[in-house]
Write a protein that holds these residues in place. Structure first.
Motif, PDB file in Angstrom:
ATOM      1  N   VAL A 108      45.130  29.622  28.550  1.00  0.00           N
ATOM      2  CA  VAL A 108      45.318  30.933  27.921  1.00  0.00           C
ATOM      3  C   VAL A 108      45.274  32.007  29.004  1.00  0.00           C
ATOM      4  N   SER A 109      46.178  32.958  28.911  1.00  0.00           N
ATOM      5  CA  SER A 109      46.099  34.084  29.846  1.00  0.00           C
ATOM      6  C   SER A 109      46.378  35.378  29.106  1.00  0.00           C
ATOM      7  N   GLY A 110      45.972  36.482  29.733  1.00  0.00           N
ATOM      8  CA  GLY A 110      46.112  37.779  29.078  1.00  0.00           C
ATOM      9  C   GLY A 110      46.771  38.802  29.975  1.00  0.00           C
ATOM     10  N   PHE A 111      46.472  40.052  29.686  1.00  0.00           N
ATOM     11  CA  PHE A 111      47.077  41.153  30.434  1.00  0.00           C
ATOM     12  C   PHE A 111      46.141  42.345  30.320  1.00  0.00           C
ATOM     13  N   ASP A 112      45.865  43.015  31.397  1.00  0.00           N
ATOM     14  CA  ASP A 112      45.046  44.244  31.485  1.00  0.00           C
ATOM     15  C   ASP A 112      43.864  44.100  32.438  1.00  0.00           C
ATOM     16  N   ASP A 113      43.169  42.938  32.348  1.00  0.00           N
ATOM     17  CA  ASP A 113      41.881  42.772  33.017  1.00  0.00           C
ATOM     18  C   ASP A 113      40.875  43.805  32.552  1.00  0.00           C
ATOM     19  N   ILE A 114      40.608  43.795  31.261  1.00  0.00           N
ATOM     20  CA  ILE A 114      39.502  44.607  30.749  1.00  0.00           C
ATOM     21  C   ILE A 114      38.204  43.984  31.221  1.00  0.00           C
ATOM     22  N   PRO A 115      37.127  44.742  31.259  1.00  0.00           N
ATOM     23  CA  PRO A 115      35.864  44.226  31.805  1.00  0.00           C
ATOM     24  C   PRO A 115      35.425  42.891  31.188  1.00  0.00           C
ATOM     25  N   ILE A 116      35.680  42.723  29.911  1.00  0.00           N
ATOM     26  CA  ILE A 116      35.221  41.517  29.227  1.00  0.00           C
ATOM     27  C   ILE A 116      35.900  40.250  29.758  1.00  0.00           C
ATOM     28  N   ALA A 117      37.047  40.414  30.406  1.00  0.00           N
ATOM     29  CA  ALA A 117      37.837  39.240  30.785  1.00  0.00           C
ATOM     30  C   ALA A 117      37.066  38.288  31.690  1.00  0.00           C
ATOM     31  N   ARG A 118      36.206  38.818  32.529  1.00  0.00           N
ATOM     32  CA  ARG A 118      35.493  37.909  33.406  1.00  0.00           C
ATOM     33  C   ARG A 118      34.198  37.385  32.787  1.00  0.00           C
ATOM     34  N   TYR A 119      33.844  37.877  31.607  1.00  0.00           N
ATOM     35  CA  TYR A 119      32.624  37.414  30.961  1.00  0.00           C
ATOM     36  C   TYR A 119      32.840  36.299  29.966  1.00  0.00           C
ATOM     37  N   VAL A 120      34.039  36.240  29.398  1.00  0.00           N
ATOM     38  CA  VAL A 120      34.254  35.198  28.405  1.00  0.00           C
ATOM     39  C   VAL A 120      34.235  33.830  29.077  1.00  0.00           C
ATOM     40  N   THR A 121      34.056  32.805  28.266  1.00  0.00           N
ATOM     41  CA  THR A 121      34.050  31.448  28.778  1.00  0.00           C
ATOM     42  C   THR A 121      35.136  30.647  28.089  1.00  0.00           C
ATOM     43  N   PRO A 122      36.066  30.046  28.812  1.00  0.00           N
ATOM     44  CA  PRO A 122      36.249  30.199  30.255  1.00  0.00           C
ATOM     45  C   PRO A 122      36.709  31.617  30.584  1.00  0.00           C
ATOM     46  N   SER A 123      36.401  32.047  31.807  1.00  0.00           N
ATOM     47  CA  SER A 123      36.828  33.391  32.198  1.00  0.00           C
ATOM     48  C   SER A 123      38.360  33.441  32.178  1.00  0.00           C
ATOM     49  N   THR A 130      42.221  34.316  32.919  1.00  0.00           N
ATOM     50  CA  THR A 130      43.291  34.654  33.857  1.00  0.00           C
ATOM     51  C   THR A 130      44.110  35.794  33.260  1.00  0.00           C
ATOM     52  N   THR A 131      44.446  36.771  34.088  1.00  0.00           N
ATOM     53  CA  THR A 131      45.102  37.954  33.528  1.00  0.00           C
ATOM     54  C   THR A 131      45.878  38.705  34.591  1.00  0.00           C
ATOM     55  N   MET A 132      46.636  39.707  34.183  1.00  0.00           N
ATOM     56  CA  MET A 132      47.262  40.621  35.119  1.00  0.00           C
ATOM     57  C   MET A 132      46.398  41.877  35.187  1.00  0.00           C
ATOM     58  N   ARG A 133      45.840  42.133  36.340  1.00  0.00           N
ATOM     59  CA  ARG A 133      44.933  43.280  36.475  1.00  0.00           C
ATOM     60  C   ARG A 133      45.716  44.585  36.576  1.00  0.00           C
ATOM     61  N   VAL A 134      45.388  45.505  35.703  1.00  0.00           N
ATOM     62  CA  VAL A 134      46.113  46.772  35.682  1.00  0.00           C
ATOM     63  C   VAL A 134      45.419  47.881  36.470  1.00  0.00           C
ATOM     64  N   ARG A 135      44.161  47.715  36.853  1.00  0.00           N
ATOM     65  CA  ARG A 135      43.406  48.818  37.454  1.00  0.00           C
ATOM     66  C   ARG A 135      43.494  50.033  36.535  1.00  0.00           C
ATOM     67  N   ILE A 136      42.949  49.823  35.379  1.00  0.00           N
ATOM     68  CA  ILE A 136      43.096  50.789  34.301  1.00  0.00           C
ATOM     69  C   ILE A 136      42.526  52.157  34.673  1.00  0.00           C
ATOM     70  N   ALA A 137      41.326  52.131  35.236  1.00  0.00           N
ATOM     71  CA  ALA A 137      40.700  53.408  35.580  1.00  0.00           C
ATOM     72  C   ALA A 137      41.563  54.158  36.591  1.00  0.00           C
ATOM     73  N   GLU A 138      42.143  53.409  37.519  1.00  0.00           N
ATOM     74  CA  GLU A 138      42.972  54.050  38.533  1.00  0.00           C
ATOM     75  C   GLU A 138      44.190  54.716  37.917  1.00  0.00           C
ATOM     76  N   LEU A 139      44.704  54.104  36.875  1.00  0.00           N
ATOM     77  CA  LEU A 139      45.830  54.706  36.165  1.00  0.00           C
ATOM     78  C   LEU A 139      45.422  56.097  35.677  1.00  0.00           C
ATOM     79  N   GLY A 140      44.225  56.196  35.121  1.00  0.00           N
ATOM     80  CA  GLY A 140      43.729  57.488  34.649  1.00  0.00           C
ATOM     81  C   GLY A 140      43.559  58.473  35.788  1.00  0.00           C
ATOM     82  N   THR A 141      42.955  58.000  36.869  1.00  0.00           N
ATOM     83  CA  THR A 141      42.723  58.877  38.016  1.00  0.00           C
ATOM     84  C   THR A 141      44.039  59.409  38.580  1.00  0.00           C
ATOM     85  N   GLN A 142      44.980  58.511  38.744  1.00  0.00           N
ATOM     86  CA  GLN A 142      46.265  58.909  39.323  1.00  0.00           C
ATOM     87  C   GLN A 142      46.997  59.901  38.434  1.00  0.00           C
TER      88      GLN A 142
END
Lengths: 335, 335
Positions: B269-284, B286-298
DNA sequence: CTGAAAGCGCTTACAG
DNA sequence: CTGAAAGCGCTTACAG
């Protein structure tokens, strides 16, 4: 080219500013013909009313100010969810501000609300009360989200942290744990201090342990991780950890895992808040559920009532009792 | 008893309103003695200036409006974090609004910003462009957070969803997965549609599969769970799932587990975004990291530049490329 | 029904 | 340095 004002609309429709205003606001004392002309003129100019000027005249803004320690993260995000739900239902906007950890910034955030909002929701767990009182604009209805403080605000909500912390210790003791350590929240944070107090009290009452192990912390994942590392260094000393919030509990668990200390087989871990992540971690986290969103909703409702009935009796402080949620992280009996 | 105004301060200090204003704002053309008298009077009355009136006169508000689909949840919370960080650094307040899913509410939220903010950050993945354009107050600098739309806004950011979706399929194919299904996002949501398009393109290119399995979804955990249940009913048909966002991936994983289908052993299973929870679930996850906060900053920085230099050249649209983050959920080769 | 005027709470040229 | 006045963009008694 400049943004059109109501004068431009009036001129375009060839009526007075007063009539334009009445037509736009749906007042009845305007002929259909005039109304039509005005509405069309407004559309032609893409006129959008200046809310600032509008609320200056009308002496209300239709928005509620919210001042929180942070605007993001699992906990505050849930609070905002609850506030937003209630605000939306009543058709009110939200002006959010962040205190950024310093009393000066908290004060300036609160002061900046004056004239922009009809009421204020403030959660300020670690700012000095007198300081707060001095900076709350007088006459602005305010509901405190973290406990009642004499003379501050016109209503308040609080969490019974003291009782809840005792309940958690009770659960751990029921499960057979005896060497229970606490990871504390920030010094000066009232929620954290009540949880610590409840922890100490229950340890004395239930286990006769008047001097239990307490690790310092600040509600951050790193603080939990640090405590976890200390605990892993001497795993015999502790058979259960009660962290003052879930975020630290999660950090602690991850440090224990890394150090090869099985949770809950060798050390149980529990938290406080029941943030959404608590049920996703492995093992899932035993915690005290705060119904965070509901806290936001209730605070908002309290404020809305005050706004609707400004001269009503003072609201009694509302206290929410968290609820124990047992999950896997405290499921094994200690050796 | 009523909230004091600057007139009250002036009277209390026995100076004119003009002098009171100058003293309070730290202008130099005021004697020390006058300044002192005014400041003391203000303190005595607990005077807090009316920001609404102030910004009406000064023609700027010191606040930025932010209109998002939601104000809470892992994804938007991260965006807010990024915006807040940048806003704080520049000393600006944030006025947040929620579109509550309907175009009408989006329009009214945006209109309500006029006169309250100096600029606008808008993320509106599923609202019709023309509609949006008609309701953006003219003259209000606006940065779009979800892709460039001709004629709308004065700057824009976007995520390269199309390429990122292809990259994810590439990863799954590299790992040996062949029967890859997609859980789509909401219809009409531009991010979701680009991800679907990228998925289809890559499936055709890499596997010659022009008609891969696609489950409907709406970015919610429940939608993911539903798709998971369908997949569990016929687990031979699929050996990997690519969900259009992490939240659905998490829901899908939990449904698969409940049905006794091991992840990733039997289905990846894989996802998209890399929200914080993505590394906590089991199994952790795989995803496409968006750097969401950076999007806001930029986005915020883009807007701040426009505000500082209103007549500068138009900003070119900025495109962020997500990054593949491989975790456990795609770690097993299929049978 | 319609318009001229006052006023919401501020700031800032303009005189002095 | 200080004050009287105009004005920011609206709404709403007050007359007509």
């Amino acid at each position: 080219m400049a943004t059109p004002t109501i004068r431009d609309v009036a001129r375009e429709a060839a009526v007075s500013v007063a009539s334009a205003s009445r037509a736009l606001n749906g007042h009845s004392n305007v002929t259909d013909k005039t109304r039509k002309r005005v509405i069309e003129a407004a559309a032609r100019l893409s006129y959008v009313p200046h809310s600032g000027a509008r609320s200056l005249t009308m002496r209300h803004t239709g928005t509620i100010g919210v001042v929180l320690p942070d605007l993001f993260g699992e906990f505050f995000s849930e609070i905002i969810r609850g506030i937003d739900r209630a605000a939306h239902q009543r058709g009110l906007q939200l002006l959010l501000a962040n205190m950024h950890g310093s009393p000066e910034e908290t004060a300036s955030a609160i002061r900046a609300m004056r004239g922009r909002v009809d009421g204020l929701l403030v959660m300020s767990p670690n700012v000095d009360c007198d300081f707060l009182a001095a900076n709350l604009p007088g006459g602005l209805p305010t509901v405190m989200l973290n406990g009642h403080i004499d003379g501050i605000g016109h209503g308040s909500l609080s969490i019974d942290n003291y009782a809840a912390a005792q309940a958690m210790v009770g659960h751990l003791v029921d499960r057979g744990y005896r060497r229970i350590a606490h990871i504390a929240g920030p010094i000066g944070n009232s929620d954290a201090e009540e949880r610590l107090r409840g922890f100490r009290h229950a340890m004395t009452e239930l286990l006769g342990d008047a001097n239990p192990l307490v690790f310092p912390g600040d509600f951050s994942e790193d603080a939990g991780r640090e405590a976890g590392r200390s605990i892993a260094a001497d795993p015999q000393a502790v058979d259960a950890v009660f962290a003052a919030n879930d975020v630290m509990a999660v950090g602690c668990m991850s440090a224990l895992e890394e150090a090869g200390v099985a949770v809950p087989a060798r050390i149980a871990v529990s938290g406080f808040d029941d943030i959404p992540i608590a049920r996703y971690v492995t093992p899932s986290l035993t915690t005290m559920r705060v119904r965070i969103a509901e806290l936001g909703t209730q605070a908002f409702e309290t404020l809305a009532e005050i706004l609707a009935n400004p001269h009503g009796a003072a609201r009694p402080p509302l206290t929410l009792m968290p609820e124990l949620v047992v999950r896997q992280s405290t499921m094994a009996a200690p050796a």
